[in-house]
Design an enzyme around this catalytic site. Sequence first.
Site, PDB file in Angstrom:
ATOM      1  N   LYS B  74      32.777   1.537  25.861  1.00 53.95           N
ATOM      2  CA  LYS B  74      32.055   1.482  24.598  1.00 53.95           C
ATOM      3  C   LYS B  74      30.754   0.689  24.780  1.00 53.95           C
ATOM      4  CE  LYS B  74      33.422   0.555  19.757  1.00 53.95           C
ATOM      5  NZ  LYS B  74      34.507  -0.036  18.920  1.00 53.95           N
ATOM      6  N   SER B 149      35.694   3.048  15.161  1.00 55.24           N
ATOM      7  CA  SER B 149      34.342   3.057  15.681  1.00 55.24           C
ATOM      8  C   SER B 149      34.237   3.467  17.154  1.00 55.24           C
ATOM      9  CB  SER B 149      33.736   1.659  15.519  1.00 55.24           C
ATOM     10  OG  SER B 149      34.458   0.728  16.295  1.00 55.24           O
ATOM     11  N   SER B 173      39.919   0.725  15.086  1.00 54.32           N
ATOM     12  CA  SER B 173      38.808   1.417  15.749  1.00 54.32           C
ATOM     13  C   SER B 173      39.155   2.127  17.046  1.00 54.32           C
ATOM     14  CB  SER B 173      37.656   0.437  16.019  1.00 54.32           C
ATOM     15  OG  SER B 173      37.024   0.099  14.814  1.00 54.32           O
TER      16      SER B 173
END
Lengths: 479, 495, 95
Positions: B74, B149, B173
Site C-alpha cells: 500500500k 482503503s 480497510s
Amino acid sequence: MNDKYEVTIGLEVHCEVKTKTKMFSSSPNNYNETPNENISEVDMGFPGILPIANKEAINKAIMMALALNCKLPKYMYFDRKNYYYPDLPKGYQITQNTEPVGIDGYIDTYVGDEVKRIYIHDIHLEEDTASLDHYDTYSLIDYNRCSVPLLETVTEPCIHSADEALAFLDSLRRIFLYTGISEARTDRGQMRCDVNISLAPKASKKMGTKVEMKNINSFSNVKDAIIYEIKRQSEILEQGGVISMETRRYDDTTGKTYKMREKVEGVDYKYYVEPNIPPFKITNELVDTINKKIPLLQFDRIQKYMKEYSLSLYNATVLTKNLDTALYFEEVISKNIDPNTAANWINTRILGYVNKEEISINECTFKTGDLVELINYINKGTISTKQAKDIFYKCIEEGKNPKTIIKENNMEQITDTNEILNIIKEVINENMELALDYDPNRGRTVDYFVGQVMKKTRGKANPKIAMDLIKEELLKLKK
Amino acid sequence: MSYLDKSIEEISNALKNGDITTDELVKESFDRAHKCQDMFNSFVTITEENAKNQLDNLNGIKNNPLKGIPYAIKDNFSTKGILSTASSNILKDYVPFFNATTVNKLYKNGAIMIGKTVLDELAMGGTGTTGHTGAVKNPWDKNRLIGGSSAGSASAVASGIVPFSIGSDTGDSIRKPAAYGGVVGFKPTYGLISRYGLFAFASSMDHVGCFTRYVKDVAYVIDAIKGQDEKDMTSLPDDNIKYSEHIDGNVSGKKLFYIEEIVDKNNYEDTMDNELEQILDNFNNIIKNCENLGMKVEKISINKDLLKAIFPTYITISCAEATSNNSNLTGIIFGSRQKGASVDEVMFNTRTKGFSELIKRRFVLGSYILQKENQERLFLNAGRVRRLIVDKMTELFSKYDGMILPATGSIAPKFMEEVIDKLSDRYLLLENHMAIANFGGFPSITIPCGFVDNMPIGLNITSGIKKDLELLNIAYAIENTMNYKGQIAGGNDHE
Amino acid sequence: MVTKEKLKEYANKLMFDMKDCEYDTLLKEFDIIEKQMELVANMDGISNVKPLTFPYEMNSVLRDDEEIRTIDYMDALSNAKDIKGREIKVPKVVE
C-alpha cells in the site's frame, strides 16, 4: 506606587533536561551551532514516524517533581497539544496535560533574610520546538532543538515582587544544578521564563488584568521586565486607564516591554492522550530509588549550616550556591575545624580565587586537606593569620602544600619561651636605662622592646609570648 | 496454470527446485501488473528499477519461504527512494529517505516489491475510489468498486499479479476489500507488527496486515514481518513462534460464537433483499461446516444499541486522531508546497489545494470532536463505548476461540451506486461490525466463502488478542471445507 | 448550534478552506454523527465508564538514553521545496 497596588506574579519556567538523546528520538541532545546536525526523521515529523520516550528524561522529570515536593501520578501519560506553527513539524507538541509528572508542590527560598514559600501549580515534561532564525525577508528553520526534553515548572500566582521572582528562579536553578537534571544555562537558552503579572489596588479582592511576557532568557531581564511592567501598569492605573490583556515582549536593549498581540482567551489546543505512548507505571520502588539520588538541597543546607554550625545566613548561602563548595566545606569541618573559620576561609580566599579564575572548586589545587593543615598551623600559633594568607597564595602559585611552603620559607614562629627569654635579656641589657624607667601604666616602653625582639628574630618570635615575657622581666627589674 | 497463481509454499518450492527462476517469476508479475493497470488501476507506482537492485541482492539472503516472492504494498508505507503518496495530492511527489519496518523485514527476507498500491486518500475511506490517481476497479467486475482503503493491495492479489500484498486496517480497510475481492485479508493483534513507517491515520486503531489467496500464506507473511520493534512503543514482545509451522487445521473442540442481532433476518425486514438473503443463508451453511469440523458454534446476544454505536464510535475516534496525525502535512518540510506571502499562507494554500474535499470534511469533523466543549460528549463518550464493546468481547473471547460473522451485508457495490442509509440497522450492524477488532486490537481475518450474483462474498473470523495462530488455524480449517482457495478473478489464466 | 460560518472558522483553524457547497454537505454529516452520538450519550451508566484510549492494557518499554542515531541533513531537506544552506527557508515569520 507599590504600596498602593498589590502585584501578583506567576512564572512559567522552561528548562532543558540534560540527556544524551532527545525526548522522543535517538538524535543527540546537545547544543550545536551547525544547523540541522542533531536531527532525526522523528524530530521532523515525517510521515510514519513514532515517538519513543526517553527513560532518562522521564526519571529526571520524576526527580524534579520530588525535589519540588509535588504529588506524582500513578501512571505517566503524554498528551498532544495541537496547533500550527512553523517551528512545530508534527503540527502537535507532545506534552503532559491530563497527568503532569508533578502537581501541587512548593519550594522554600530566602528573599533577603525572610523565608518565602513559592507554590508550584504543576511541573510537566514535554518536547522543545525547532528554532527559527529570522532574516529581513525570510526565516530559516533549524531542527536541532526539536524534541529536546523540556521541563516546564508553573508556579501559582503567589509571587509579589521582582525580588521574590528572582529568588525563586535562583533557587529553582540551584535545584536543577544540585540534582544534575539540567545545566540550566541561560546563555544557551536552556532556561527560559514566561512572566504573568497583574496589578490591583491593595484593598480590592479581585485580581487585576493579566499581562503575559514571553520567553525572557536571563534572570536580570526577568527582574528588569517586572520592574518596568509594575511601573508601566501602575502609571496607567494612576491615570485611571485600563490594562489590556495582552502578550508583551521585553527588549533588553531599551529596557522596555512592547506589545506583541492581544491575548486570545482560551486558545483551544484540543488536547488528547498521545496514542503511541502507552502509560508508564510510576512504581514506589522507582520513586524510592530516584528519591535516594536527590542530594540535600540548598535551602535545607542553609538551614542546617545555620542551626548546626551557627553560620551566618550570608556565609551559609555563599557556601551552598554550588554543591561542590558545600561538600568542600563539609569535608573540611569533618576534620574538627571550626565551621566559621572554614567558612570565612572558603568564602573569602578560596571562592575569591576560584571565581576569579572561573574554575570549579574541585579544579582548585588547594584541596580540603591543605585548608585543614593551614588552619591547624594558625591554631597552633605556628604561623600568624597574616602569614597564612601569604602561604595560601604561595600554595596556589607553586602548587605546593602549606607544610612545604612554611618549611621552605622557614616561617615557623619562635614559641619556645626560653629562646625568646634569652633574646629579651639581650635586648634589656642593651637598653638598661629605658628598662629601668618602665612604667606599667605607659605601654610604649613594652612596645619598643617587643619591636626590638622582633627585629632580632626577624619577626619570627611569637608576639604575644614575647610581650608577656617582656612585661614580667621589666617588673622584675622594678623590685 | 502459472506458478505465480500458486500458493507461496508451492512457489517457494518451485524456486528451490529450479522449476522456475525468480527473474521469470518477477518478470511475469510485472507483466501482469502493467497489463492489469489500465483495467483495475491497482498501482500508484510499479517499482521495476527498485526490483532490479533487489534481485541483484538476493544471493546474500538466507533461504526462507518469501525469498524471491513478488509482493505489492500500500502506498501509505514509507519506502526509501520510492514515491510514497498515500494517494493524496499533498504527497504526490514525496520520496521518503527511510523504510517502514515492514518494508525492511520483507527486504531482508528477499521478497520482491512489484509496486505501491492505490488507497483511499490517506487511507480514510472504504471505497477505493478517492485516491489521487483514480478509483480502483474490482477485478471480478470492472463496474464495481473493490472497497478500501487498501483497494490496490486487494485487487493486485485478486487479479493474480502477486501472491500477497501488504495493507493497513483501521476500521476494516483490509478485511472489507478482501471480501469484495474474493481473497484472504488478515489483520493481526494490535502490536504484533510494527507500525513504524505506516502513515498514521488513527494510531490507536491502525494495523499492518496482508492479503493472500491462501490462509496458510498469511502465516508465511506474518512470520516474516511480525516482532517487537524498538521504533514502536506499542509493538508486542516477540512470541518466537513460526505460525506457518503450526497450522494443521485441527480445530475439533474449538468453540465459536456469532452475534444474533447481526445475522438474524428478522432484523432487516425493511431492507431485506435477495442479496442479503443469500449472504445470510451462506453464513448458516458455514456454521454447519464448522460443526462438521468438530467445532461448537453458539449464538450469543449483544445489546443492539451497543452494536449500533460501533459506526459512530469509529467515525468519532478515527476522525479525531486523523486530524491530529495529518497536521504534519503543511508543505514546509515535505509535500507539494504552495506559494504564499506568509508562512501561514503557505500552509493554508498547501492544505487547501492538497486535500480532497472529503478529507477536509473528515478533518473538520475530527477537530470539532476534539474541541474542549465537545470532547466529553463526543470524543470521550466514543472512548467509553469503545471500552464497553471491548470489555464485552474480551469476556466472550475468554469463553470462545473465535467469533464468526458475514464480513459484509452486501456484495461490492457498483460505482456511483448511492450508499445505503447510514442510519439503517443494515448499515450500522452488517457493514460496520468489523471495526470491533480495531477497537480492541483483536486479530481478525476475512476469507472468501462463496458468490452472490457472481460476486465474491467473505466470512469474517475474529479472536482474542494474541490468539493470532489459533485464529489462522480455524480459518485454515474452514477454508478447507470450501472451494475458494487460491481463486483469481477471471480464472487462473492471464493469457 | 453549528452553522456554516462556524464550520468555515473550524476549517480555517485547520489551515484550509473548502468549496462553499462542501459546508452544506458537512452540515448534513454533522447532523448524522450528532444523532448517532446522542444514542451513545443516552446509554445508561455511560458516564461512569473510563474512556478506552489503547486497544488493551500495554506497559511502556522506555528507551535507554544510550544509542545515538542521526540523519544526514541532505536527506532531511531532500523533499523541501525551498532551502538555504543547511536549513529550510520560509517566508519571514513575524511573531
